[in-house]
Design a protein around this motif. Structure first.
Motif, short mmCIF file in Angstrom:
data_model
loop_
_atom_site.label_atom_id
_atom_site.label_comp_id
_atom_site.label_asym_id
_atom_site.label_seq_id
_atom_site.Cartn_x
_atom_site.Cartn_y
_atom_site.Cartn_z
N MET A 1 0.87 -1.18 0.00
CA MET A 1 0.00 0.00 0.00
C MET A 1 0.90 1.23 0.00
SD MET A 1 -2.65 1.09 3.02
CE MET A 1 -3.51 2.67 3.00
N TRP A 2 0.76 2.09 -1.01
CA TRP A 2 1.66 3.24 -1.10
C TRP A 2 0.92 4.53 -1.42
CZ3 TRP A 2 1.36 -0.46 -4.91
CH2 TRP A 2 1.12 -0.03 -6.22
N ASP A 3 1.56 5.63 -1.06
CA ASP A 3 1.07 6.97 -1.37
C ASP A 3 1.60 7.34 -2.75
OD1 ASP A 3 1.13 9.94 -1.54
OD2 ASP A 3 0.23 9.79 0.45
N ASN A 4 0.71 7.55 -3.69
CA ASN A 4 1.10 7.79 -5.08
C ASN A 4 1.72 9.17 -5.30
OD1 ASN A 4 1.05 6.75 -7.86
ND2 ASN A 4 -0.40 8.40 -8.27
N LEU A 5 1.53 10.08 -4.35
CA LEU A 5 2.12 11.41 -4.46
C LEU A 5 3.49 11.48 -3.80
CD1 LEU A 5 -1.01 13.64 -3.70
CD2 LEU A 5 -0.26 12.68 -5.89
N LEU A 6 3.68 10.73 -2.72
CA LEU A 6 4.92 10.81 -1.96
C LEU A 6 6.04 9.94 -2.53
CD1 LEU A 6 3.51 10.71 1.69
CD2 LEU A 6 4.42 12.70 0.47
N CYS A 7 5.70 8.96 -3.34
CA CYS A 7 6.74 8.08 -3.84
C CYS A 7 6.46 7.65 -5.28
CB CYS A 7 6.91 6.85 -2.95
SG CYS A 7 5.44 5.83 -2.76
N GLN A 8 7.50 7.17 -5.94
CA GLN A 8 7.40 6.53 -7.25
C GLN A 8 7.73 5.05 -7.09
OE1 GLN A 8 9.39 8.43 -10.60
NE2 GLN A 8 9.14 10.45 -9.68
N HIS A 9 7.38 4.26 -8.11
CA HIS A 9 7.70 2.83 -8.04
C HIS A 9 8.15 2.31 -9.41
CE1 HIS A 9 3.39 3.10 -9.05
NE2 HIS A 9 3.51 1.92 -9.64
N TYR A 10 8.78 1.15 -9.35
CA TYR A 10 9.37 0.50 -10.53
C TYR A 10 9.15 -1.01 -10.37
CZ TYR A 10 13.07 -0.70 -13.98
OH TYR A 10 13.77 -1.19 -15.06
N ALA A 11 8.42 -1.62 -11.31
CA ALA A 11 8.16 -3.06 -11.28
C ALA A 11 9.21 -3.77 -12.13
CB ALA A 11 6.76 -3.36 -11.81
N VAL A 12 10.05 -4.55 -11.49
CA VAL A 12 11.17 -5.19 -12.17
C VAL A 12 10.66 -6.32 -13.05
CG1 VAL A 12 13.39 -6.34 -11.87
CG2 VAL A 12 12.67 -4.59 -10.23
N ALA A 13 10.93 -6.25 -14.34
CA ALA A 13 10.42 -7.23 -15.31
C ALA A 13 11.53 -8.23 -15.66
CB ALA A 13 9.92 -6.52 -16.56
N ASP A 14 11.87 -9.08 -14.69
CA ASP A 14 12.98 -10.02 -14.87
C ASP A 14 12.53 -11.48 -14.79
OD1 ASP A 14 12.33 -10.06 -12.22
OD2 ASP A 14 14.38 -9.81 -11.47
N TYR A 15 11.22 -11.74 -14.95
CA TYR A 15 10.69 -13.07 -14.71
C TYR A 15 10.24 -13.78 -15.99
CZ TYR A 15 6.53 -10.08 -14.52
OH TYR A 15 5.57 -9.12 -14.79
N GLY A 16 10.70 -13.28 -17.15
CA GLY A 16 10.45 -13.97 -18.42
C GLY A 16 8.99 -14.17 -18.71
N ASN A 17 8.61 -15.39 -19.09
CA ASN A 17 7.23 -15.70 -19.44
C ASN A 17 6.43 -16.30 -18.30
OD1 ASN A 17 7.39 -14.80 -22.13
ND2 ASN A 17 8.33 -16.73 -22.78
N ALA A 18 6.98 -16.24 -17.08
CA ALA A 18 6.23 -16.78 -15.94
C ALA A 18 4.95 -15.98 -15.74
CB ALA A 18 7.09 -16.73 -14.68
N PRO A 19 3.82 -16.65 -15.47
CA PRO A 19 2.57 -15.91 -15.23
C PRO A 19 2.62 -15.14 -13.92
CG PRO A 19 2.25 -18.24 -14.82
CD PRO A 19 3.61 -18.11 -15.42
N ARG A 20 1.93 -14.03 -13.91
CA ARG A 20 1.91 -13.16 -12.72
C ARG A 20 0.55 -12.48 -12.65
NH1 ARG A 20 4.29 -7.68 -11.47
NH2 ARG A 20 5.26 -7.77 -9.42
N LYS A 21 -0.11 -12.59 -11.52
CA LYS A 21 -1.45 -12.01 -11.35
C LYS A 21 -1.44 -11.09 -10.14
CE LYS A 21 -4.97 -14.82 -11.96
NZ LYS A 21 -5.87 -16.00 -11.81
N MET A 22 -1.69 -9.82 -10.40
CA MET A 22 -1.74 -8.80 -9.36
C MET A 22 -3.08 -8.07 -9.47
SD MET A 22 1.55 -9.09 -8.36
CE MET A 22 2.10 -7.60 -7.52
N LEU A 23 -3.62 -7.64 -8.33
CA LEU A 23 -4.85 -6.85 -8.29
C LEU A 23 -4.56 -5.55 -7.55
CD1 LEU A 23 -7.59 -9.52 -7.46
CD2 LEU A 23 -7.22 -8.36 -9.64
N ARG A 24 -4.95 -4.43 -8.17
CA ARG A 24 -4.67 -3.13 -7.58
C ARG A 24 -5.94 -2.32 -7.38
NH1 ARG A 24 -1.36 0.77 -11.12
NH2 ARG A 24 -3.34 1.81 -11.52
N ALA A 25 -6.14 -1.83 -6.17
CA ALA A 25 -7.19 -0.85 -5.87
C ALA A 25 -6.54 0.53 -5.90
CB ALA A 25 -7.80 -1.11 -4.51
N THR A 26 -7.21 1.47 -6.54
CA THR A 26 -6.65 2.81 -6.73
C THR A 26 -7.51 3.84 -6.00
OG1 THR A 26 -5.80 2.16 -8.90
CG2 THR A 26 -5.92 4.52 -8.43
#
Length: 319
Positions: free
Chosen positions: A287-312
């Motif tokens: 859970m993060w504050d979108n104004l106070l910080c930035q983020h970077y999702a590291v894309a190093d997992y090739g073709n492995a499936p990944r399921k994330m759910l985000r509430a905004t």
């Protein structure tokens, strides 16, 4: 592994713990707070987010910690999409993403599914990138206030997310740079990011529905009143009121100076001393504050499936 990298990873390096905030009604079940790095991030344990959604006092504690540490982590949250949505809704109104699909059972949750179709379970090509430093959807007049992201499933290794403290990024700028950017505004746009893959007519139509907006380069946070460096590599395109008639000889001097300053400011998020890195596991929540910080999702997992759910969380106008 360097000492900085070790300290940066909240999942692998224990840090001195902050005192837990204890409510008189639940002293025997108080949440535990463990700091992740000196700059940003805390992991909260001994808490169920599904239960927290029913407890206003506990929500108030979490909100105070959220504002203080800018990003919070919760492990072992085996909750439903509706429970995740209900928890996030305690912190403000929720909004769907303007250009991406919502979950069928929780219409305010964005499906960040990678390398698989959420309906057919077939592998599909990624159509967007999160491995760039950014705050979410800053091209809106009122960018999101924050986000609650949960991993349903993902790779055993890889796919970490990094957050950077943009209050610290501003505080540690040279004084001359602070003076130069005081009063500057910058344009943020989605057209060159989300819409670049569209045919021309569709791109123009989508851009008309999702126009860019300008925001102050130095943002005053609406709750903490902290000064935040508010430009990012994904959406910020240019300064809208940058000028320099003192040092400019000819027109060609102007744009390099402007571009160099923008690049320099955007690059501040990548400084490791401002960061925390999360190694995800299934049912981990960030859970993060979108104004106070930035983020970077590291894309190093090739073709492995990944399921994330985000509430905004819906924001308010910054202009």
């Amino acid at each position: 592994m360097t000492a900085a990298t070790t300290a940066q990873n909240c999942a692998t390096q224990a840090s001195p713990t902050a005192p837990a905030i204890i409510r008189t009604s639940v002293r025997q079940h108080s949440i535990k707070v463990e700091l992740c790095t000196p700059a940003i991030g805390a992991e909260l344990s001994n808490i169920s987010l599904a239960d927290a959604a029913q407890d206003p006092d506990l929500i108030a504690e979490i909100r105070a910690l959220w504002l203080k540490h800018k990003v919070l982590f919760f492990r072992d949250q085996d909750i439903t999409p509706l429970e995740q949505q209900a928890f996030a809704a305690q912190f403000g109104e929720l909004e769907a993403h303007p250009l991406a699909p919502s979950h069928p059972d929780a219409n305010k949750l964005l499906m960040l599914y990678r390398n698989l179709d959420p309906n057919k379970q077939n592998f599909v090509e990624k159509i967007s990138r999160e491995n760039i430093w950014h705050s979410d959807v800053t091209y809106k007049k009122a960018p999101p206030r924050g986000a609650v992201l949960r991993r349903e499933m993902g790779p055993e290794n890889g796919g970490d997310t990094i957050w950077s403290n943009m209050v610290m990024a501003y505080e540690r700028l040279p004084e001359a740079v602070k003076q130069r950017i005081d009063g500057l505004y910058a344009k943020h746009s989605a057209e060159h990011v989300f819409l670049a893959q569209y045919p021309k007519d569709e791109r123009h139509a989508a851009a008309a529905k999702n126009p860019g907006n300008e925001h102050p380069v130095v943002l005053i946070h609406p709750e903490t009143q902290e000064k935040v460096l508010f430009v990012n590599s994904a959406f910020t395109t240019h300064f809208v009121n940058y000028f320099n008639f003192t040092d400019i000889r000819y027109g060609q001097d102007f744009m390099p100076e402007s571009h160099h300053l923008m690049y320099y400011l955007c690059s501040q998020a990548a400084i490791p001393e401002y960061q925390v890195r999360l190694k995800w596991r299934d049912n981990t929540v960030a859970m993060w504050d979108n104004l106070l910080c930035q983020h970077y999702a590291v894309a190093d997992y090739g073709n492995a499936p990944r399921k994330m759910l985000r509430a905004t969380l819906t924001g308010t106008s910054l202009s």
